[in-house]
Design an enzyme around this catalytic site. Structure first.
Site: not given
Length: 147
Positions: A61, A113, A133
């Protein structure tokens, strides 16, 4: 660890950042990364910087650095966005029903998050049949040899 802390099966801390921590993390992002991660944006197809990445490693991330997908789960879907068959750890991805833009889809977010990552579809290759995706703007790639 705080009393409300939670670890995934792979041992990663899933405790959400405080509002102050999230603001500090977001300050490091580009305008496009903020638009995608914090405001459920989508980058144009075939434009993402990680679409053609073929290196060994792990996609994290971009906001909180939680590992999301192994490079060996990446495949060429032809859709214009990086696509994966399975997450690094299922607990690292949160799925949300998305009824925006006149269609029903499943949005995926970072479980730590809450950053918007992209969508998951049931048209992926066997054996799992899922296609995660992703927006390149939501990801940071960490090469295997960087560890």
């Amino acid at each position: 660890m705080p009393p409300d802390a939670r670890r995934s099966a792979t041992g990663h801390d899933l405790t959400p950042p405080s509002p102050e921590e999230k603001t500090a993390l977001a300050a490091r992002l580009s305008d496009e990364e903020r638009r995608v991660l914090l405001h459920q944006g989508t980058e144009p197809p075939f434009c993402g910087g990680l679409l053609n990445n073929k290196g060994a490693g792990v996609y994290h991330c971009r906001l909180c650095d939680l590992p999301l997908f192994h490079a060996d789960a990446k495949f060429e879907s032809g859709t214009g966005w990086p696509s994966f068959t399975r997450p690094f750890d299922p607990e690292h991805i949160r799925e949300i029903r998305d009824a925006s833009h006149g269609m029903i889809r499943t949005e995926i977010r970072c479980a730590r998050c809450d950053g918007h990552l992209g969508h998951v579809f049931d048209d992926g290759p066997p054996p799992g049949g899922r296609r995660y995706c992703l927006n390149s703007a939501a990801l940071a790639f960490q090469p295997e040899d960087a560890a």
